[in-house]
Design a protein around this motif. Structure first.
Motif, PDB file in Angstrom:
ATOM      1  N   THR A   8     -14.580  46.677 -52.062  1.00  0.00           N
ATOM      2  CA  THR A   8     -13.924  47.429 -50.976  1.00  0.00           C
ATOM      3  C   THR A   8     -13.355  46.448 -49.977  1.00  0.00           C
ATOM      4  O   THR A   8     -13.635  45.239 -50.027  1.00  0.00           O
ATOM      5  N   VAL A   9     -12.539  46.975 -49.054  1.00  0.00           N
ATOM      6  CA  VAL A   9     -11.914  46.126 -48.032  1.00  0.00           C
ATOM      7  C   VAL A   9     -12.197  46.688 -46.646  1.00  0.00           C
ATOM      8  O   VAL A   9     -12.464  47.872 -46.466  1.00  0.00           O
ATOM      9  N   SER A  10     -12.100  45.764 -45.670  1.00  0.00           N
ATOM     10  CA  SER A  10     -12.151  46.138 -44.255  1.00  0.00           C
ATOM     11  C   SER A  10     -10.875  45.629 -43.602  1.00  0.00           C
ATOM     12  O   SER A  10     -10.479  44.471 -43.844  1.00  0.00           O
ATOM     13  N   VAL A  11     -10.213  46.459 -42.792  1.00  0.00           N
ATOM     14  CA  VAL A  11      -8.942  46.104 -42.167  1.00  0.00           C
ATOM     15  C   VAL A  11      -9.006  46.418 -40.680  1.00  0.00           C
ATOM     16  O   VAL A  11      -9.733  47.309 -40.231  1.00  0.00           O
ATOM     17  N   THR A  12      -8.221  45.682 -39.924  1.00  0.00           N
ATOM     18  CA  THR A  12      -8.169  45.871 -38.475  1.00  0.00           C
ATOM     19  C   THR A  12      -6.723  46.054 -38.052  1.00  0.00           C
ATOM     20  O   THR A  12      -5.838  45.266 -38.451  1.00  0.00           O
ATOM     21  N   ASN A  13      -6.461  47.088 -37.281  1.00  0.00           N
ATOM     22  CA  ASN A  13      -5.096  47.357 -36.822  1.00  0.00           C
ATOM     23  C   ASN A  13      -4.536  46.134 -36.099  1.00  0.00           C
ATOM     24  O   ASN A  13      -5.158  45.584 -35.197  1.00  0.00           O
ATOM     25  N   GLY A  14      -3.332  45.712 -36.539  1.00  0.00           N
ATOM     26  CA  GLY A  14      -2.653  44.573 -35.913  1.00  0.00           C
ATOM     27  C   GLY A  14      -3.058  43.214 -36.461  1.00  0.00           C
ATOM     28  O   GLY A  14      -2.519  42.185 -36.028  1.00  0.00           O
ATOM     29  N   SER A  15      -4.006  43.150 -37.368  1.00  0.00           N
ATOM     30  CA  SER A  15      -4.488  41.873 -37.926  1.00  0.00           C
ATOM     31  C   SER A  15      -3.859  41.625 -39.288  1.00  0.00           C
ATOM     32  O   SER A  15      -3.621  42.554 -40.072  1.00  0.00           O
ATOM     33  N   ALA A  16      -3.637  40.323 -39.590  1.00  0.00           N
ATOM     34  CA  ALA A  16      -3.088  39.947 -40.899  1.00  0.00           C
ATOM     35  C   ALA A  16      -4.179  39.637 -41.903  1.00  0.00           C
ATOM     36  O   ALA A  16      -3.894  39.366 -43.083  1.00  0.00           O
ATOM     37  N   THR A  17      -5.447  39.648 -41.479  1.00  0.00           N
ATOM     38  CA  THR A  17      -6.557  39.280 -42.360  1.00  0.00           C
ATOM     39  C   THR A  17      -7.190  40.535 -42.962  1.00  0.00           C
ATOM     40  O   THR A  17      -7.490  41.503 -42.255  1.00  0.00           O
ATOM     41  N   VAL A  46       0.236  37.100 -48.549  1.00  0.00           N
ATOM     42  CA  VAL A  46       0.821  35.808 -48.171  1.00  0.00           C
ATOM     43  C   VAL A  46      -0.003  34.647 -48.750  1.00  0.00           C
ATOM     44  O   VAL A  46       0.537  33.647 -49.245  1.00  0.00           O
ATOM     45  N   SER A  47      -1.343  34.830 -48.692  1.00  0.00           N
ATOM     46  CA  SER A  47      -2.203  33.761 -49.235  1.00  0.00           C
ATOM     47  C   SER A  47      -3.555  34.329 -49.605  1.00  0.00           C
ATOM     48  O   SER A  47      -3.998  35.324 -49.044  1.00  0.00           O
ATOM     49  N   ILE A  48      -4.216  33.670 -50.612  1.00  0.00           N
ATOM     50  CA  ILE A  48      -5.581  34.012 -51.001  1.00  0.00           C
ATOM     51  C   ILE A  48      -6.478  32.952 -50.346  1.00  0.00           C
ATOM     52  O   ILE A  48      -6.449  31.761 -50.716  1.00  0.00           O
ATOM     53  N   ASN A  49      -7.260  33.352 -49.378  1.00  0.00           N
ATOM     54  CA  ASN A  49      -8.085  32.418 -48.618  1.00  0.00           C
ATOM     55  C   ASN A  49      -9.410  32.163 -49.329  1.00  0.00           C
ATOM     56  O   ASN A  49      -9.968  31.053 -49.249  1.00  0.00           O
ATOM     57  N   SER A  53     -11.377  36.984 -48.770  1.00  0.00           N
ATOM     58  CA  SER A  53     -10.447  36.946 -47.632  1.00  0.00           C
ATOM     59  C   SER A  53      -9.051  36.616 -48.117  1.00  0.00           C
ATOM     60  O   SER A  53      -8.865  35.708 -48.952  1.00  0.00           O
ATOM     61  N   LEU A  54      -8.060  37.418 -47.582  1.00  0.00           N
ATOM     62  CA  LEU A  54      -6.657  37.135 -47.873  1.00  0.00           C
ATOM     63  C   LEU A  54      -5.821  37.493 -46.647  1.00  0.00           C
ATOM     64  O   LEU A  54      -6.259  38.205 -45.751  1.00  0.00           O
ATOM     65  N   THR A  55      -4.613  36.949 -46.663  1.00  0.00           N
ATOM     66  CA  THR A  55      -3.692  37.175 -45.537  1.00  0.00           C
ATOM     67  C   THR A  55      -2.502  37.993 -46.030  1.00  0.00           C
ATOM     68  O   THR A  55      -1.977  37.731 -47.136  1.00  0.00           O
TER      69      THR A  55
END
Length: 402
Positions: A8-17, A46-49, A53-55
């Protein structure tokens, strides 16, 4: 190629992570691929961190969430335009989900309603103003519904409206003409009979109808409890004063006789009015009041002259010492049949001892023509009656002429 979606994923409004849980992105995702996130949008990786974690680009547009499903979209090698078009389509569908598909529409106008039909865009509904809904057909508003009223700008028909002038169905709207209301041509009596009304309403009648008070006229029928009935009618005539009649019924079947109201045209215009069929008013020809044919007050050795309503008649002459005294002087009073015209004459029915008549030759009174101590009647052939007073003191003479 299957779309990677483990964990699963967690996202934050306005964040690229984007932060993963139970994910292995290093081996299963690449930069430039797409990721489908919880807000229903497709973002570029954009990238796999790391494995967790990814951007992304652009920054996350949806609401902050955690523990949500996702999909890695392997777009690498697919035309970029196809991915962009898909994203645009998804955005458009989301707009419908947030609008019409959720029951919310644009305001619209009377010419372009907010809710209309593919085959008839000039018909539908629109928001006129706050809490005002307009119903449109052919580009014209026909009904306006608000919190205070419903305004209808076209005729109302159908089963909610009376079907004819005599429809008495409970709860229906009255149309113009129902019960003879608001129309220049009121309804005739049912069956041409004024006794047949079963409802309240206005009416007109002619000589072809029966149980009417006049040959032509109009009126109103009032009913209570379905039985008690009253009818009022006015005559249709060229007269400035048409007659008014009324009658009633306790059971709606058996009516009283029509009673005609007495108006000024039915009564004498003056106390001396001799028009045939007129009702006599109080004081007519000196009857019923002391105010009519007022007293002739005659000084001693003087005379008074009276103009009668017509040449001939039954005449009463009463002599009083003063005007308004209670009882006449019988010796100076009498009753006569008189003709005061050109061919004057008098027949004495009764005369007191001190009341004389002098009509021979049509002579006139002078004040001293008659016998001293008496009253004398003269008819001078000019249409008038003269009374001479030589009683020795003033007299009040009251004359009644029938």
């Amino acid at each position: 190629m299957a779309w990677y979606s483990a964990g699963t994923v967690s996202v934050t409004n306005g964040s690229a992570t984007v932060t993963g849980s139970g994910t292995a992105w290093v081996a299963n995702a690449q930069a430039s691929e797409g990721i489908w996130l919880p807000d229903g949008r497709l973002y570029e990786i954009v990238s796999i961190n790391s494995d967790t974690s990814l951007t992304i680009s652009p920054n996350y547009l949806g609401t902050t969430q955690s523990g949500q499903v996702y999909r890695i979209v392997p777009v690498k090698g697919y035309p970029l335009l196809a991915a962009q078009q898909m994203a645009a389509l998804i955005s458009t569908v989301q707009g419908y989900v947030d609008g019409a598909l959720s029951g919310r529409f644009g305001n619209g106008t009377v010419g372009a309603p907010g809710i209309s039909f593919a085959s008839n865009t000039a018909m539908g509904l629109y928001r006129v103003a706050a809490n005002q809904l307009g119903f449109v057909t052919n580009g014209v508003r026909r009904v306006l519904l608000s919190t205070t009223e419903m305004r209808v700008d076209l005729p109302v028909t159908g089963s909610a409206v009376t079907s004819d002038d005599l429809d008495t169905t409970s709860g229906k709207l009255l149309r113009t003409g129902s019960g003879g209301v608001a129309t220049a041509t009121t309804m005739p009596p049912p069956g041409d009979d004024m006794n047949n009304f079963a409802t309240s309403g206005f009416m007109q009648f002619t000589s072809d109808d029966i149980n009417t008070p006049f040959p032509l006229g109009a009126g109103v029928n009032l009913m209570r409890f379905g039985l008690l009935t009253g009818q009022v009618a006015v005559e249709r005539t060229n007269s400035a004063l048409p007659k008014l009649a009324f009658r009633g019924s306790w059971d709606g079947v058996t009516f009283s006789d029509w009673m005609t109201a007495i108006t000024d045209q039915d009564v004498q215009a003056t106390p001396a009015d001799t028009t045939a069929d007129k009702l006599m008013r109080v004081g007519a020809f000196g009857l019923g009041t002391d105010a009519v044919w007022d007293y002739l007050v005659i000084a001693d050795d003087g005379f008074g002259e009276f103009t009668p309503p017509r040449a001939g008649g039954l005449v009463s002459i009463m002599s009083f010492p003063v005007k308004g005294s209670g009882f006449p002087t019988l010796s100076e009073s009498g009753v006569f049949l008189m003709d005061a015209g050109a061919t004057n004459g008098i027949i004495t029915l009764h005369a007191g001892a001190n009341l004389d008549t002098d009509v021979a030759g049509g002579g006139s009174a002078t004040g001293t023509s008659g016998s001293d101590g008496n009253l004398t009647i003269f008819l001078p052939q000019n249409g008038n009656l003269q009374i001479e007073n030589r009683s020795g003191s003033s007299r009040a003479i009251r004359i009644g002429w029938l």
